[in-house]
Design a protein around this motif. Structure first.
Motif, PDB file in Angstrom:
ATOM      1  N   ASN A  31     -31.026  -4.024 -14.127  1.00  0.00           N
ATOM      2  CA  ASN A  31     -31.276  -2.596 -13.948  1.00  0.00           C
ATOM      3  C   ASN A  31     -30.212  -1.788 -14.678  1.00  0.00           C
ATOM      4  O   ASN A  31     -29.015  -1.927 -14.404  1.00  0.00           O
ATOM      5  N   LYS A  32     -30.633  -0.950 -15.602  1.00  0.00           N
ATOM      6  CA  LYS A  32     -29.700  -0.119 -16.354  1.00  0.00           C
ATOM      7  C   LYS A  32     -30.193   1.317 -16.339  1.00  0.00           C
ATOM      8  O   LYS A  32     -31.400   1.556 -16.474  1.00  0.00           O
ATOM      9  N   PRO A  33     -29.273   2.278 -16.193  1.00  0.00           N
ATOM     10  CA  PRO A  33     -27.839   2.038 -16.004  1.00  0.00           C
ATOM     11  C   PRO A  33     -27.519   1.634 -14.573  1.00  0.00           C
ATOM     12  O   PRO A  33     -28.212   2.021 -13.639  1.00  0.00           O
ATOM     13  N   SER A  34     -26.480   0.851 -14.414  1.00  0.00           N
ATOM     14  CA  SER A  34     -25.958   0.475 -13.100  1.00  0.00           C
ATOM     15  C   SER A  34     -24.476   0.814 -13.046  1.00  0.00           C
ATOM     16  O   SER A  34     -23.774   0.751 -14.061  1.00  0.00           O
ATOM     17  N   MET A  35     -24.024   1.161 -11.878  1.00  0.00           N
ATOM     18  CA  MET A  35     -22.622   1.532 -11.694  1.00  0.00           C
ATOM     19  C   MET A  35     -22.005   0.686 -10.587  1.00  0.00           C
ATOM     20  O   MET A  35     -22.674   0.383  -9.589  1.00  0.00           O
ATOM     21  N   ILE A  36     -20.759   0.310 -10.753  1.00  0.00           N
ATOM     22  CA  ILE A  36     -20.009  -0.430  -9.735  1.00  0.00           C
ATOM     23  C   ILE A  36     -19.016   0.521  -9.081  1.00  0.00           C
ATOM     24  O   ILE A  36     -18.231   1.177  -9.766  1.00  0.00           O
ATOM     25  N   ALA A  42     -11.623  -4.255  -1.833  1.00  0.00           N
ATOM     26  CA  ALA A  42     -11.586  -5.092  -3.037  1.00  0.00           C
ATOM     27  C   ALA A  42     -10.181  -5.264  -3.580  1.00  0.00           C
ATOM     28  O   ALA A  42      -9.863  -6.282  -4.207  1.00  0.00           O
ATOM     29  N   THR A  43      -9.322  -4.280  -3.355  1.00  0.00           N
ATOM     30  CA  THR A  43      -8.018  -4.290  -4.021  1.00  0.00           C
ATOM     31  C   THR A  43      -6.866  -4.771  -3.149  1.00  0.00           C
ATOM     32  O   THR A  43      -5.831  -5.184  -3.682  1.00  0.00           O
ATOM     33  N   GLU A  44      -6.999  -4.712  -1.839  1.00  0.00           N
ATOM     34  CA  GLU A  44      -5.873  -5.064  -0.968  1.00  0.00           C
ATOM     35  C   GLU A  44      -5.831  -6.565  -0.690  1.00  0.00           C
ATOM     36  O   GLU A  44      -5.963  -7.044   0.434  1.00  0.00           O
ATOM     37  N   HIS A  45      -5.654  -7.312  -1.782  1.00  0.00           N
ATOM     38  CA  HIS A  45      -5.570  -8.767  -1.770  1.00  0.00           C
ATOM     39  C   HIS A  45      -4.496  -9.200  -2.775  1.00  0.00           C
ATOM     40  O   HIS A  45      -4.117  -8.421  -3.649  1.00  0.00           O
ATOM     41  N   VAL A  46      -4.067 -10.444  -2.686  1.00  0.00           N
ATOM     42  CA  VAL A  46      -3.066 -10.929  -3.639  1.00  0.00           C
ATOM     43  C   VAL A  46      -3.624 -10.961  -5.055  1.00  0.00           C
ATOM     44  O   VAL A  46      -2.875 -10.924  -6.030  1.00  0.00           O
ATOM     45  N   GLN A  47      -4.950 -11.019  -5.187  1.00  0.00           N
ATOM     46  CA  GLN A  47      -5.579 -10.952  -6.501  1.00  0.00           C
ATOM     47  C   GLN A  47      -6.412  -9.677  -6.645  1.00  0.00           C
ATOM     48  O   GLN A  47      -7.388  -9.646  -7.406  1.00  0.00           O
ATOM     49  N   GLY A  48      -6.001  -8.608  -5.986  1.00  0.00           N
ATOM     50  CA  GLY A  48      -6.785  -7.384  -6.007  1.00  0.00           C
ATOM     51  C   GLY A  48      -7.019  -6.832  -7.401  1.00  0.00           C
ATOM     52  O   GLY A  48      -8.146  -6.496  -7.777  1.00  0.00           O
ATOM     53  N   THR A  49      -5.961  -6.729  -8.199  1.00  0.00           N
ATOM     54  CA  THR A  49      -6.100  -6.228  -9.568  1.00  0.00           C
ATOM     55  C   THR A  49      -7.002  -7.131 -10.382  1.00  0.00           C
ATOM     56  O   THR A  49      -7.854  -6.672 -11.159  1.00  0.00           O
ATOM     57  N   GLU A  50      -6.861  -8.435 -10.190  1.00  0.00           N
ATOM     58  CA  GLU A  50      -7.684  -9.387 -10.935  1.00  0.00           C
ATOM     59  C   GLU A  50      -9.148  -9.341 -10.501  1.00  0.00           C
ATOM     60  O   GLU A  50     -10.045  -9.625 -11.305  1.00  0.00           O
ATOM     61  N   ILE A  51      -9.387  -8.969  -9.248  1.00  0.00           N
ATOM     62  CA  ILE A  51     -10.770  -8.748  -8.809  1.00  0.00           C
ATOM     63  C   ILE A  51     -11.397  -7.624  -9.621  1.00  0.00           C
ATOM     64  O   ILE A  51     -12.554  -7.713 -10.059  1.00  0.00           O
ATOM     65  N   ILE A  52     -10.635  -6.563  -9.865  1.00  0.00           N
ATOM     66  CA  ILE A  52     -11.156  -5.447 -10.648  1.00  0.00           C
ATOM     67  C   ILE A  52     -11.358  -5.855 -12.103  1.00  0.00           C
ATOM     68  O   ILE A  52     -12.308  -5.399 -12.753  1.00  0.00           O
ATOM     69  N   TYR A  53     -10.492  -6.710 -12.635  1.00  0.00           N
ATOM     70  CA  TYR A  53     -10.734  -7.246 -13.978  1.00  0.00           C
ATOM     71  C   TYR A  53     -12.135  -7.867 -14.051  1.00  0.00           C
ATOM     72  O   TYR A  53     -12.857  -7.693 -15.042  1.00  0.00           O
ATOM     73  N   GLN A  54     -12.504  -8.600 -13.007  1.00  0.00           N
ATOM     74  CA  GLN A  54     -13.806  -9.269 -13.014  1.00  0.00           C
ATOM     75  C   GLN A  54     -14.958  -8.271 -12.901  1.00  0.00           C
ATOM     76  O   GLN A  54     -16.021  -8.468 -13.507  1.00  0.00           O
ATOM     77  N   ASP A  57     -15.374  -6.976 -16.312  1.00  0.00           N
ATOM     78  CA  ASP A  57     -16.072  -7.966 -17.134  1.00  0.00           C
ATOM     79  C   ASP A  57     -17.579  -7.920 -16.886  1.00  0.00           C
ATOM     80  O   ASP A  57     -18.377  -8.022 -17.821  1.00  0.00           O
ATOM     81  N   LEU A  58     -17.977  -7.768 -15.622  1.00  0.00           N
ATOM     82  CA  LEU A  58     -19.408  -7.682 -15.304  1.00  0.00           C
ATOM     83  C   LEU A  58     -20.050  -6.492 -16.000  1.00  0.00           C
ATOM     84  O   LEU A  58     -21.160  -6.597 -16.543  1.00  0.00           O
ATOM     85  N   ARG A 295     -11.795  -6.754 -24.592  1.00  0.00           N
ATOM     86  CA  ARG A 295     -11.474  -8.159 -24.322  1.00  0.00           C
ATOM     87  C   ARG A 295     -11.779  -8.493 -22.869  1.00  0.00           C
ATOM     88  O   ARG A 295     -11.385  -7.777 -21.954  1.00  0.00           O
ATOM     89  N   LEU A 296     -12.496  -9.586 -22.653  1.00  0.00           N
ATOM     90  CA  LEU A 296     -12.758 -10.061 -21.296  1.00  0.00           C
ATOM     91  C   LEU A 296     -11.496 -10.691 -20.715  1.00  0.00           C
ATOM     92  O   LEU A 296     -10.659 -11.213 -21.453  1.00  0.00           O
ATOM     93  N   ARG A 297     -11.382 -10.652 -19.390  1.00  0.00           N
ATOM     94  CA  ARG A 297     -10.187 -11.186 -18.716  1.00  0.00           C
ATOM     95  C   ARG A 297     -10.600 -12.238 -17.688  1.00  0.00           C
ATOM     96  O   ARG A 297     -10.718 -11.943 -16.495  1.00  0.00           O
TER      97      ARG A 297
END
Length: 426
Positions: A31-36, A42-54, A57-58, A295-297
């Motif tokens: 479905n386009k356009p789609s927004m996240i 999502a962010t208050e985790h030890v990998q919170g920033t990296e979750i947003i990277y993903q 990427d999506l 660049r994808l992360r």
């Protein structure tokens, strides 16, 4: 790397069924356009920033950038988080989120001073430095550090070691107990300025009444402190508009946003680099800020250090209710206190039955980091093995229990994962 993370793997980690993950993926991709959009969960985790990277990427691999109705938007925890982050409050960034290592000469010329290229400390690092004795003095604007930081016991010890703690706020709070000086600040109804929302829209804040008592707007407090410390020549502002015009000179993306133009046209999103042209409403059309391609992360999953054990079998998530804002220093002084007079911890029916806990019981919540007593609410909203506690009242102060683990990149505390046990209070 991607092949390792099947929906079945994700189901084991998150508890979300693999078929639901597949359904969500297909719904988003087709479905386009789609927004996240995402919140603090999502962010208050030890990998919170990296979750947003993903999440980024999506959006990139599905083509959901650079077109109206697409993109990504964080649902910020406060009304001006975007503004403070982009204005240079970050210890590694200058106004416009310019890294300290880039174009520093331009800022030195503007301000007439040599800048230190070494990054400063963020909030977590300041508390750690105070604990070590490396930080001697601290000025806190509008934050109840004692209530809001994780592992409250360590925060209190750290602040008690400071030689000088100045608290600038509207009301006394838990941090006041450790402050040597308290300076009363004006509310948003008593000052002019700008807020910038998650849409990048710069909006005017207009004074409704004069500041009460001896309270002052933040900018005036900073100017007076600078004068008292002998740096008044660098802070020659007579109004918030003077401050904003300096920001326009420092950050080309907002040069075209003036008070006069905002008053006439309404809030304007950045970038608006020109006075005689409309703002750029959609980012990344045709190319990205880094060039034609982004660049994808890829990120490898790293489990939280706070895993359930036999001694601490439940996972604690903390957060807010609809009726209170952050640590409650403002909303606990309103009629909302009648609606939600105390903090609570939600526990599933299965866990409550196994632990002999009834709705309304006082329970003790204990982790490896601390313990507190709070009211239990038996709920169908939380899954077995999960408990959710609110954060607004000093009597419970659930952050006494929360782990000191932080995001590996941004140092945001991992408020969403702490291993605990819950038992009826004796």
């Amino acid at each position: 790397m991607v092949s390792n993370y099947t929906p079945e793997f994700a189901e084991k980690v998150t508890g979300v069924r693999a078929d639901v993950i597949r359904e969500a993926a297909r719904l988003y991709a087709t479905n386009k356009p789609s927004m996240i959009l995402w919140g603090l969960g999502a962010t208050e985790h030890v990998q919170g920033t990296e979750i947003i990277y993903q999440l980024i990427d999506l959006a990139l691999i599905t083509g959901n950038v650079g077109r109206p109705g697409s993109g990504l938007m964080p649902l910020r925890g406060k009304n001006n988080v975007q503004g403070t982050a982009i204005m240079g409050d970050h210890p590694k960034k200058l106004p416009g989120a310019v890294p300290l290592t880039q174009n520093i000469e331009r800022f030195e010329k503007l301000w007439g001073v040599k800048l230190n290229p070494n990054p400063g400390l963020d909030g977590i690092e300041m508390v750690e430095a105070a604990m070590r004795g490396d930080l001697k003095a601290l000025i806190v604007f509008g934050e109840d550090v004692v209530m809001s930081h994780p592992y409250r016991e360590m925060t209190e010890k750290a602040l008690s070691k400071l030689e000088l703690l100045v608290l600038i706020d509207m009301f006394h709070n838990e941090t006041s107990k450790y402050a040597h000086v308290f300076l009363p600040a004006a509310s948003s109804f008593e000052k002019d300025g700008t807020f910038t929302n998650a849409e990048r829209r710069v909006q005017r804040v207009r004074k409704v009444i004069e500041p009460l008592g001896e309270s002052l707007p933040d900018w005036q407090i900073i100017v007076r402190l600078a004068n008292a410390m002998g740096y008044g020549d660098y802070f020659r502002y007579s109004s918030p508009e003077d401050v904003w015009n300096e920001i326009r000179s420092a950050w080309p993306a907002v040069y075209g946003i003036t008070y006069e133009r905002v008053d006439k046209e309404g809030g304007l999103p950045y970038p608006t680099p020109r006075l005689d042209a409309p703002p750029v409403k959609v980012l990344h059309v045709g190319q990205f800020t880094v060039g034609k391609k982004a660049r994808l992360r890829p990120v490898a999953y790293i489990p939280s250090p706070e895993q359930p054990t036999e001694e601490y079998p439940l996972t604690l998530i903390t957060g807010r209710t609809l009726y209170h804002f952050n640590m409650g220093s403002m909303t606990r002084r309103t009629g909302n206190q009648v609606i939600e007079p105390e903090d609570f911890i939600e526990i599933s029916e299965d866990d409550a039955k196994a632990l002999g806990i009834s709705d309304g019981d006082m329970v003790r919540v204990t982790s490896r980091w601390g313990s507190t007593v709070i009211t239990a609410r038996v709920s169908r909203r939380v899954s077995k093995g999960i408990v959710f506690a609110t954060v607004h009242h000093p009597e419970a102060s659930i952050n006494r229990v929360v782990s000191p683990a932080v995001d590996r990149i941004s140092h945001i505390p991992e408020y969403k994962v702490t291993a605990v046990r819950v038992e009826k209070a004796s």
